[in-house]
Design an enzyme around this catalytic site. Structure first.
Site, PDB file in Angstrom:
ATOM      1  N   GLU B  45       8.219 -66.442   7.441  1.00 21.20           N
ATOM      2  CA  GLU B  45       6.808 -66.253   6.861  1.00 21.20           C
ATOM      3  C   GLU B  45       7.056 -65.201   5.649  1.00 21.20           C
ATOM      4  OE1 GLU B  45       3.754 -65.834   9.725  1.00 21.20           O
ATOM      5  OE2 GLU B  45       2.616 -65.147   8.326  1.00 21.20           O
ATOM      6  N   ASP B  56      -4.672 -57.911   6.690  1.00 20.65           N
ATOM      7  CA  ASP B  56      -3.694 -57.259   7.165  1.00 20.65           C
ATOM      8  C   ASP B  56      -4.097 -55.705   7.503  1.00 20.65           C
ATOM      9  OD1 ASP B  56      -1.585 -59.043   6.999  1.00 20.65           O
ATOM     10  OD2 ASP B  56      -2.076 -59.402   4.889  1.00 20.65           O
TER      11      ASP B  56
END
Ligand SMILES: Cc1ncc(COP(=O)(O)O)c(C=O)c1O
Lengths: 391, 256
Positions: B45, B56
């Site tokens: 990824e 995140d």
């Protein structure tokens, strides 16, 4: 043209809820329930009661005689500066804290830039006995020490946002992350008409008390319930949304939104989002925002911390794009001059944010018969240090 | 059949590793991905660094900030992927935020990604509805997958909807968390993994967020087709002065 939010949370092409799945449940719960709760008689009764006895509403609509003489027109000031905690922000925090209680939430989080929204949130959390955590950029914590102290005295925990530029947008990111990590007991109390739907609409509704009062106060004073122009400053856009709300569909009323030009629109040091921004997504909303050629969100600048946000609420993006709103800007210097002028002419020290709205009086055509309302969103106590330094 | 479908057909216990493009140094990504494949990683990824990555945690955000300082751009990421594709055959998924895609030009972005050899996307803030209305046909026609997240709060009905509308795999967020938050797997999470397993979904599932080592990877593999490791690997890269060694040691530690 429709200026209200549609069922999917859009104002024209702006708005919506661009959020990660981790927030879907909470935001969706809000979306499904907010109207039912806030339109109920029980809620309205509590809300209006607190606005009256706790916040001190209605705020006066004051005919500023000497200021009017100076501009040879008729200027009214909507005195949001006289609210408890010193700004319009508390209208929204009172509304949202009641909503959070109805939803059964026990932990309140908020973001703040200058600390005004943080203080207004800490205040209502103290009032309701709820845990309060305020995220604030590390840079802002240093420059806004009195508000940090106020929040702490009110029982809130102030957490520093140390990522990115360490200012308001980063505090917002941290608050969103906290919400992702604590989805069950936590309510995110957003401070302006920004963020994913339903926040922009919800905050606008809570702030709409400003124009609701304006209507009958104008009627009493002038015989007409609408002015020719309403002027308000725009950071995220909540005080402007409240001042415009009941006039959105009355196209006879010119709606003037004033952004912070900072050191000048072309200086690279500005917060004039509609002038230098482009369409994109910030904090879950499709709107106008300041970004670079890579789509990275850039850092705004204004002398006034409350206007220092790299986006505007989706309602304002729509008012801008559709032409319904007139968008002007005032530089740091112009705002300062307007603040000193109001202080001398009327004995009112405005917040630096509100001074941007006042500065627009120098930029528009005013007729002697015009009726102008300037939304004085807050008082200047918090800005005294800047005012004294720049005098 | 695209590369993502094929890997799930051919292999079990898929290990997907997240790397931030342009980190630790601007041009490290090509070497990192080459080494990941060499050491037996099944999928990568590639993160597109964004200034405001709201899903995140601090580790990935810091790496993104560093990468942006290093000068990473979307065009550079595409060049790097093109370079990677000359030798690498495992699936490549791009992870980023919708604003970046919009700003590049959405259709142009997806077409460019296809051209350089990308297989799918994870755009956490792209709403399912927007995907259905604007991109589903386009991505299907290009043979690209759009991967969606599900969380412990996602009701079964919505999981089924997401499963039926998306392709590639389902990204099962392991707990209430942003990336990189927790270090072991609790009973509550296991119950949630079991609930999802019992739904008999069409797409394979990879568990992500909080997977950091052999133990958590193995637990994830009991309930899903594999797992995604991000922050734990980025933390190793932060400390690394030899990419080859870092990748080898880390991956061996997880897989053996
Ligand atoms: C007095 C005052 N006016 C205006 C603003 C700007 O916010 P908004 O645009 O949401 O009204 C702030 C924000 O802190 C404020 O404190």
């Amino acid at each position: 043209m429709n200026y209200n939010v549609d069922k999917d949370g859009f104002y024209g092409e702006f708005g919506g809820a661009f959020i990660p799945e981790m927030l879907y449940h909470n935001v969706n719960e809000l979306k499904e329930k907010y109207l039912g709760i806030i339109e109920s008689d029980e809620f309205q009764k509590e809300f209006k009661h607190l606005l009256k006895d706790y916040v001190g509403r209605p705020t006066p609509l004051y005919f500023a005689k000497r200021l009017s003489e100076k501009y040879n027109t008729n200027i009214y000031l909507k005195r949001e500066d006289l609210n408890h905690t010193g700004a319009h922000k508390v209208n929204n925090t009172v509304g949202q804290i009641l909503l959070a209680q109805h939803l059964g939430k026990s932990r309140i989080i908020a973001e703040t830039g200058a600390g005004q929204h943080g203080v207004a949130t800490a205040t209502v959390c103290a009032l309701m006995g709820l845990e309060c955590i305020v995220y604030m950029g590390e840079v802002d914590i240093k420059s806004q020490a009195p508000n940090v102290a106020r929040m702490k005295m009110l029982g809130a925990e102030v957490r520093a946002a140390t990522s990115g530029s360490k200012t308001l947008k980063d505090a917002t990111n941290e608050a969103i992350r906290d919400w992702i990590n604590n989805p069950e007991d936590t309510y995110y109390l957003i401070g302006s008409v920004v963020g994913p739907h339903p926040y922009p609409d919800m905050v606008a509704r809570f702030q709409s008390i400003i124009s609701e009062e304006m209507k009958y106060q104008l009627k009493e004073k002038t015989g007409k319930d609408s002015p020719d122009k309403i002027i308000a400053c725009v950071g995220g856009g909540s005080n402007a949304a409240g001042a415009f709300y009941h006039y959105l569909d009355n196209e006879q009323v010119e709606l003037i939104a004033v952004e912070a030009d900072g050191l000048g629109v072309d200086s690279g040091k500005t917060a004039a989002t509609t002038q230098v921004g482009t369409e994109g997504i910030i904090h879950g909303s499709k709107t106008l925002l300041m970004q670079n050629e890579e789509g990275q969100i850039t850092e705004p600048y204004s002398i006034s911390a409350g206007l220092d946000y790299p986006g505007v609420g989706p309602l304002h993006a729509h008012l801008f794009k559709s032409g319904r709103g007139t968008f002007l800007g005032a530089t740091d210097q112009e705002a300062l001059s307007a603040a000193y002028q109001l202080t001398k002419l009327e004995g009112i020290i405005p917040a630096l944010e509100s001074a941007h709205a006042l500065a627009a009086l120098d930029k528009i055509n005013l007729k002697p018969t015009d009726c102008i309302v300037v939304n004085l969103s807050g008082r200047g106590d918090k800005d005294l240090e800047t005012y004294i330094k720049m005098l | 059949m695209n590369r993502i479908e094929r890997i799930f057909k051919e292999k079990q216990n898929i290990l997907n590793i997240y790397v931030t493009a342009g980190f630790p140094s601007l041009n490290d990504t090509v070497e990192i991905v080459l080494e990941l494949e060499k050491n037996g990683v099944d999928m990568v990824e590639i993160g597109m660094p964004f200034s405001d990555p709201m899903a995140d945690g601090p580790t990935i955000q810091n790496s993104s900030e560093q990468a942006i300082k290093n000068g990473i751009t979307l065009n550079l990421i595409f060049e790097q992927i093109e370079q990677i594709r000359k030798t690498v055959s495992i699936p490549i998924v791009m992870m980023g935020y919708y604003n970046q895609v919009l700003h590049y030009g959405d259709v142009a972005f997806f077409e460019k990604a296809k051209a350089v050899g990308v297989d799918g996307f994870i755009l956490p803030d792209l709403p399912l509805k927007t995907y259905q209305e604007k991109y589903k046909n386009l991505l299907n026609n290009l043979g690209l997958d759009c991967i969606f997240l599900i969380t412990p709060q996602t009701p079964d009905e919505r999981i089924k909807l997401i499963d039926s509308e998306s392709s590639g795999f389902l990204y099962v967020v392991s707990s209430y968390s942003i990336t990189g938050s927790k270090n072991d797997i609790q009973q509550g999470q296991v119950d949630y993994f079991k609930r999802i397993k019992a739904l008999d979904l069409t797409n394979p599932k990879l568990i992500g967020f909080g997977i950091s080592n052999k133990a958590t990877f193995n637990t994830a593999c009991e309930y899903a087709e594999g797992a995604i490791i991000g922050s734990a690997f980025i933390k190793e890269l932060e400390k690394s002065n030899n990419i080859k060694e870092t990748v080898k040691t880390f991956i061996n530690g997880v897989k053996e």
